[in-house]
Every structure is written in C-alpha cells, then in structure tokens.
Design a protein around this motif. Structure first.
Motif, short mmCIF file in Angstrom:
data_model
loop_
_atom_site.label_atom_id
_atom_site.label_comp_id
_atom_site.label_asym_id
_atom_site.label_seq_id
_atom_site.Cartn_x
_atom_site.Cartn_y
_atom_site.Cartn_z
N ALA A 96 0.84 -1.20 0.00
CA ALA A 96 0.00 0.00 0.00
C ALA A 96 0.88 1.24 0.00
CB ALA A 96 -0.93 0.00 1.21
N THR A 97 0.26 2.34 -0.40
CA THR A 97 0.91 3.64 -0.42
C THR A 97 0.10 4.58 0.47
OG1 THR A 97 1.67 3.24 -2.67
CG2 THR A 97 1.65 5.52 -1.94
N VAL A 98 0.81 5.43 1.18
CA VAL A 98 0.14 6.38 2.08
C VAL A 98 0.74 7.77 1.89
CG1 VAL A 98 1.68 6.02 4.07
CG2 VAL A 98 -0.68 6.73 4.45
N GLN A 99 -0.11 8.76 2.04
CA GLN A 99 0.33 10.16 2.02
C GLN A 99 -0.09 10.77 3.36
OE1 GLN A 99 1.80 12.22 -0.66
NE2 GLN A 99 2.11 13.53 1.10
N ALA A 100 0.86 11.38 4.07
CA ALA A 100 0.57 12.03 5.35
C ALA A 100 0.34 13.52 5.10
CB ALA A 100 1.72 11.83 6.32
N ILE A 101 -0.73 14.03 5.67
CA ILE A 101 -1.07 15.45 5.53
C ILE A 101 -1.03 16.08 6.92
CG2 ILE A 101 -2.84 17.09 4.81
CD1 ILE A 101 -3.78 14.75 2.89
N PRO A 102 -0.13 17.06 7.13
CA PRO A 102 0.00 17.65 8.46
C PRO A 102 -1.22 18.50 8.82
CG PRO A 102 1.43 18.78 6.91
CD PRO A 102 0.81 17.64 6.17
N GLN A 103 -1.55 18.48 10.11
CA GLN A 103 -2.63 19.31 10.65
C GLN A 103 -2.12 19.96 11.92
OE1 GLN A 103 -5.63 16.20 11.00
NE2 GLN A 103 -6.64 17.01 9.18
N TYR A 104 -2.50 21.21 12.13
CA TYR A 104 -2.04 21.97 13.28
C TYR A 104 -3.22 22.48 14.09
CZ TYR A 104 2.18 22.08 10.47
OH TYR A 104 3.26 21.73 9.71
N LEU A 153 0.66 19.02 16.64
CA LEU A 153 0.94 18.56 15.29
C LEU A 153 0.42 17.13 15.16
CD1 LEU A 153 2.30 18.58 12.49
CD2 LEU A 153 4.45 18.00 13.64
N SER A 154 -0.45 16.92 14.18
CA SER A 154 -0.94 15.57 13.88
C SER A 154 -0.92 15.39 12.38
CB SER A 154 -2.35 15.37 14.44
OG SER A 154 -3.24 16.29 13.84
N TYR A 155 -1.13 14.16 11.92
CA TYR A 155 -1.13 13.88 10.50
C TYR A 155 -2.39 13.10 10.15
CZ TYR A 155 3.73 15.30 10.22
OH TYR A 155 4.90 16.03 10.26
N LEU A 156 -3.00 13.49 9.06
CA LEU A 156 -4.10 12.75 8.47
C LEU A 156 -3.47 11.81 7.44
CD1 LEU A 156 -7.14 12.27 7.87
CD2 LEU A 156 -6.96 14.11 6.19
N LEU A 157 -3.72 10.51 7.56
CA LEU A 157 -3.13 9.54 6.64
C LEU A 157 -4.14 9.16 5.58
CD1 LEU A 157 -1.33 7.22 9.19
CD2 LEU A 157 -0.34 9.05 7.81
N GLN A 158 -3.74 9.30 4.32
CA GLN A 158 -4.59 8.89 3.21
C GLN A 158 -3.89 7.72 2.52
OE1 GLN A 158 -5.20 12.42 0.83
NE2 GLN A 158 -6.92 13.06 2.12
N GLY A 159 -4.47 6.53 2.71
CA GLY A 159 -3.87 5.33 2.14
C GLY A 159 -4.60 4.91 0.88
N ARG A 160 -3.86 4.18 0.04
CA ARG A 160 -4.47 3.61 -1.17
C ARG A 160 -3.68 2.37 -1.54
NH1 ARG A 160 -1.55 4.85 -5.68
NH2 ARG A 160 -0.12 6.57 -5.55
N PRO A 161 -4.32 1.41 -2.18
CA PRO A 161 -3.57 0.21 -2.59
C PRO A 161 -2.47 0.56 -3.57
CG PRO A 161 -5.96 -0.09 -2.83
CD PRO A 161 -5.73 1.35 -2.52
N ALA A 162 -1.37 -0.16 -3.49
CA ALA A 162 -0.24 0.12 -4.37
C ALA A 162 -0.37 -0.61 -5.68
CB ALA A 162 1.06 -0.27 -3.70
#
Length: 162
Positions: A96-104, A153-162
């Motif tokens: 899988a692939t994930v993109q982390a999006i920072p949140q403040y 500081l937190s991260y929203l993780l958006q995952g998707r199949p690779a």
C-alpha cells in the motif's frame, strides 16, 4: 620639490592605536561576546524569547495504518531547529501507499511552522506489515506570537492500494 612625509601627529597615532585595539578586542572576544557586553553595558534588553510546547499526536485511521511519534511532547524555542521521529506501520496484508497530511492546532500555527524535512512531502510505499521510522525536521518562525504557547501537530493519513 621633493615629496616630504607628513608631519608626525601624536593624535593620529592615538587614533590608529585605538582602532587597532578595537579590532584585536573583537577578534579576541568574538562578535557574540562583544554584542552581549554592549547590550549589558548600554542597558539594552535582548528580545524576549519564549518556549512553545509542541504536542505530537499519532493516528490509526481504519486500522490499516499506525502512526506514532517517538516522543509526545517537545519544548521548542522559536528559531530553534528540531528533529522529531515518527514510526509508521502498514497493518494491512497488502502492499500500500500512504500520504501524510499535516494538521495543526490551532490552525493559525501552520503559518509559523517551517518543515525542512518530512515524510509528508511525498507518498510512502509499504509492504504488508512493514514498519519504518521517519525524521521530521522543523523550525518555528521567530515571528511566532508570544501568546501562542502550545501547538499540536498531527497527520491525516490517506492510504491507497499500491
């Protein structure tokens, strides 16, 4: 008419010696020490610096991913470089692939946080069950309002199949 050397002047000699003494003093003490001495001597106060509590949160949306900071709270001064570490795990049985999006929080803090290195800059590819650690290097802007004493500081993780 022959060129004659200028007449000897004791005042000029004193000025040159004083200038030489100042240069040697700066070289011997260093610029920072001389600055601090001048600030103390002239009674000038340096700009006040404050400490900010940086709270780091993990996340595990949907159970497929686990993101945990290796430290939960860090004391940071504006202008100070900070390295944080996060651990990210793919708990799914799939690549899988994930993109982390920072949140403040508060949201206004985002304008004062400059990330120099972060796993959130690019998608990350993981094998099933793979765990990886990622450094995050950031600095808080020196223009951070003094009233702001805490940033989450937190991260929203958006995952998707690779």
């Amino acid at each position: 008419m022959a060129d004659r050397p200028p007449p000897f002047s004791p005042l000029l000699l004193l000025v040159k010696l004083a200038l030489l003494l100042c240069v040697l003093l700066v070289l011997w003490l260093g610029g920072g020490t001389l600055y601090r001495a001048a600030v103390k001597l002239l009674g000038l106060a340096p700009p006040p610096s404050h400490t900010v509590q940086l709270h780091l949160l993990g996340s595990s949306p949907g159970g497929a991913w686990r993101l945990n900071p290796l430290q939960s709270d860090v004391q940071v001064q504006p202008g100070q470089f900070v390295q944080l570490m996060y651990e990210l795990r793919n708990d799914s049985p799939y690549f899988a692939t994930v993109q982390a999006i920072p949140q403040y929080s508060p949201a206004t803090a985002a304008a004062y946080v400059q990330k120099l290195h972060c796993f959130c800059f690019a998608e990350q590819r993981f094998a099933p069950g793979q765990t990886r650690r990622f450094p995050v290097v950031l600095v808080l802007d020196k223009k951070l309002p003094a009233a702001l004493h805490s940033i989450t500081l937190s991260y929203l993780l958006q995952g998707r199949p690779a």
